[in-house]
Motif scaffolding. Structure first.
Motif, PDB file in Angstrom:
ATOM      1  N   UNK A   6       0.474   9.610  -9.521  1.00  0.00           N
ATOM      2  CA  UNK A   6       0.214   9.585  -7.939  1.00  0.00           C
ATOM      3  C   UNK A   6      -0.313   8.093  -7.799  1.00  0.00           C
ATOM      4  N   UNK A   7       0.038   7.293  -8.416  1.00  0.00           N
ATOM      5  CA  UNK A   7      -0.169   5.879  -8.205  1.00  0.00           C
ATOM      6  C   UNK A   7       0.681   4.986  -7.212  1.00  0.00           C
ATOM      7  N   UNK A   8       0.074   3.998  -6.649  1.00  0.00           N
ATOM      8  CA  UNK A   8       1.053   3.178  -5.757  1.00  0.00           C
ATOM      9  C   UNK A   8       1.848   2.227  -6.212  1.00  0.00           C
ATOM     10  N   UNK A  42       7.375   2.865 -14.670  1.00  0.00           N
ATOM     11  CA  UNK A  42       7.141   3.078 -13.027  1.00  0.00           C
ATOM     12  C   UNK A  42       6.959   4.392 -13.004  1.00  0.00           C
ATOM     13  N   UNK A  43       7.761   5.478 -13.601  1.00  0.00           N
ATOM     14  CA  UNK A  43       7.789   6.706 -13.266  1.00  0.00           C
ATOM     15  C   UNK A  43       6.254   7.359 -13.976  1.00  0.00           C
ATOM     16  N   UNK A  44       5.779   6.759 -14.947  1.00  0.00           N
ATOM     17  CA  UNK A  44       4.448   7.223 -15.356  1.00  0.00           C
ATOM     18  C   UNK A  44       3.441   7.021 -14.334  1.00  0.00           C
ATOM     19  N   UNK A  45       3.725   5.975 -13.635  1.00  0.00           N
ATOM     20  CA  UNK A  45       2.701   5.712 -12.620  1.00  0.00           C
ATOM     21  C   UNK A  45       2.797   6.700 -11.486  1.00  0.00           C
ATOM     22  N   UNK A  46       4.226   6.981 -10.927  1.00  0.00           N
ATOM     23  CA  UNK A  46       4.371   7.911  -9.947  1.00  0.00           C
ATOM     24  C   UNK A  46       3.878   9.047 -10.501  1.00  0.00           C
ATOM     25  N   UNK A  91       0.852  -1.231  -0.115  1.00  0.00           N
ATOM     26  CA  UNK A  91      -0.147  -0.065  -0.189  1.00  0.00           C
ATOM     27  C   UNK A  91       0.921   1.159  -0.075  1.00  0.00           C
ATOM     28  N   UNK A  92       2.226   1.153  -0.203  1.00  0.00           N
ATOM     29  CA  UNK A  92       3.131   2.077   0.128  1.00  0.00           C
ATOM     30  C   UNK A  92       3.016   2.836  -1.238  1.00  0.00           C
ATOM     31  N   UNK A  93       3.498   4.202  -1.134  1.00  0.00           N
ATOM     32  CA  UNK A  93       3.549   5.092  -2.304  1.00  0.00           C
ATOM     33  C   UNK A  93       4.355   4.789  -3.331  1.00  0.00           C
ATOM     34  N   UNK A  94       3.994   5.058  -4.522  1.00  0.00           N
ATOM     35  CA  UNK A  94       4.901   4.748  -5.695  1.00  0.00           C
ATOM     36  C   UNK A  94       6.127   5.358  -5.763  1.00  0.00           C
TER      37      UNK A  94
END
Length: 470
Positions: free
Chosen positions: A74-76, A67-71, A37-40
């Motif tokens: 604001x995704x986990x 990965x960076x696109x998800x970050x 559940x931690x932040x991306x």
């Protein structure tokens, strides 16, 4: 200096010597406390490792961009890992400029089609393709609680909803490596051997054996381990230099055994492994896996346990940690809500409809399908329901019947009495094992006879499974 990170790989990438280190057809339990559940995370693309397992160069850059696109959205970390898993399953992290026979217009890391996934430029741009994947994932109701493979399937509509499960652990470890996690220093080998011997009732085993059990059993969630046996016909257990790590005779158990066996081979020097026995194979450091003779029973063929024999001593340094979630695919049911699964693995040897009966010798209606699974193979409920019968039943040999509600029942035939694992009144979930394959009753060999009835009228089970509403 070259930066390389070891990665626990599906065994199909290791020459096919193990079936898979992940559950093929498996699902991660949504409630086992293992979903991150931690932040991306964010990846420094300028500081990527040279390789992570089989992945290198552009593959790692593509994973980092995913990965960076998800970050950026604001995704986990969990969402990021699902996206990396999906791209591994679709393109092995290569930005493909081609499709396949099913989707000739598919392109890019996610093999996105021309309709609904943007322009060709969008689909061939790793960041844009990943962003579109994430947007579609967020449209899937309850995606966080689905098994990762099912979450990916709801976005990708792959013909096999379990396709991505085999890549989940690789994705987890790849994301950790990109974050800069020191995977090779994560595990401690400091074990209180006396407490381990007592906890697992190992008897008079040597320290090297107790140390291995103390390291491995908790990480792989194995509760039963065989240790010292003074009267064993082979010298390993009487010498205290052997351990049997017991796993269920299910697809999930096999997946867990595969993962454990792979870990043992990859860390054999540190653990002091002399040789392994698993799935009717033996492994030695100098020659790898080799087939063994058929000794008859699942236990004698090491199908319900991984046997490890150790040297007299082992290393004392750190070991790679088995991910806390590495066997979550293996520990849980095979189906997510809304999915149905075949009750056993094997070819359809006799379809639904009229046929010449194999033992009676005349034509009659075959009210189900026959699945050519081997003796003692797992039989699982294809959908949630309640067991309404479990016992002997004429030509069925022994029968289990499950009521799924709304007039639908399923039947499972030809098990032996000791192969009935569910009892009348049991509430079962999709993918939960209820029996073992046998050859009782009017049967010419081990297989599962599987029926689906609606208002007691037989229908084709393959049609019912295909509708996919549990």
């Amino acid at each position: 200096m070259s930066k390389k990170v070891a990665l626990g790989l599906p065994a199909v990438l290791l020459g096919g010597l193990l079936a898979s280190s992940f559950l093929v057809g498996g699902a991660e339990s949504p409630n086992d406390g293992c979903i991150p559940t931690e932040d991306g995370i964010v990846v420094n693309i300028a500081n990527l490792p040279d390789s992570v397992g089989p992945y290198s160069g552009e593959q790692l850059k593509n994973a980092a961009l995913i990965v960076n696109a998800g970050k950026k959205m604001g995704l986990s970390r969990h969402a990021q890992t699902i996206a990396v898993m999906t791209a591994i399953g679709e393109s092995t992290l290569n930005n493909l400029e081609r499709g396949d026979a099913v989707g000739p217009d598919s392109r890019g890391l996610f093999q996105q089609r021309a309709t609904g996934w943007g322009s060709l430029e969008d689909r061939m741009n790793p960041s844009s393709a990943a962003t579109n994947f994430y947007k579609a994932l967020l449209e899937v109701e309850g995606w966080e609680d689905l098994a990762p493979t099912f979450a990916a399937h709801r976005v990708q509509s792959n013909a096999d909803p379990y396709h991505y499960a085999q890549h989940w652990r690789s994705a987890q470890q790849l994301v950790s490596a990109l974050e800069g996690a020191q995977i090779t220093e994560a595990g401690s080998t400091n074990v209180d051997t006396a407490k381990t011997i007592k906890a697992y009732n190992l008897g008079s085993v040597r320290d090297v054996t107790a140390r291995a059990v103390g390291v491995l059993a908790p990480q792989f969630k194995i509760s039963t381990v065989g240790g010292h046996r003074p009267n064993d016909p082979y010298p390993d257990h009487p010498s205290g230099l052997a351990a049997d790590f017991m796993v269920p005779l299910t697809d999930a158990g096999t997946a867990k055994g595969d993962a454990l066996a792979q870990y043992l081979t990859e860390n054999h020097e540190e653990l002091g492994v002399k040789y392994l026995l698993w799935q009717q194979r033996s492994w030695y450091p100098d020659r790898g896996w080799k087939p063994m003779e058929n000794r008859g029973s699942p236990t004698a063929n090491h199908q319900d346990h991984v046997h490890a024999t150790f040297q007299g001593s082992a290393g004392t340094g750190a070991l790679p940690a088995a991910s806390a979630c590495m066997d979550s695919e293996a520990d849980s049911v095979f189906a997510a809500p809304g999915e149905r699964v075949m009750p056993s693995k094997g070819p359809i040897t006799s379809p639904f409809g009229m046929r010449m009966h194999p033992t009676l010798g005349y034509a009659r209606m075959h009210a189900g399908i026959d699945i050519g699974a081997p003796c003692d193979a797992a039989i699982s409920a294809p959908s949630k329901g309640r067991v309404v019968y479990a016992g002997p039943m004429g030509g069925y040999g022994h029968l289990i019947e499950v009521d799924h509600g709304q007039g639908t029942t399923t039947r499972y035939g030809h098990m032996y009495g000791n192969g009935l694992l569910a009892r009348v009144g049991d509430e079962v979930q999709a993918g939960q094992q209820i029996a073992k394959v046998g050859s009782d009753g009017e049967s010419s060999g081990c297989h599962l006879h599987f029926e689906v009835r609606v208002n007691d009228k037989p229908i084709d089970p393959q049609t019912w499974i295909g509708k996919g509403k549990a």
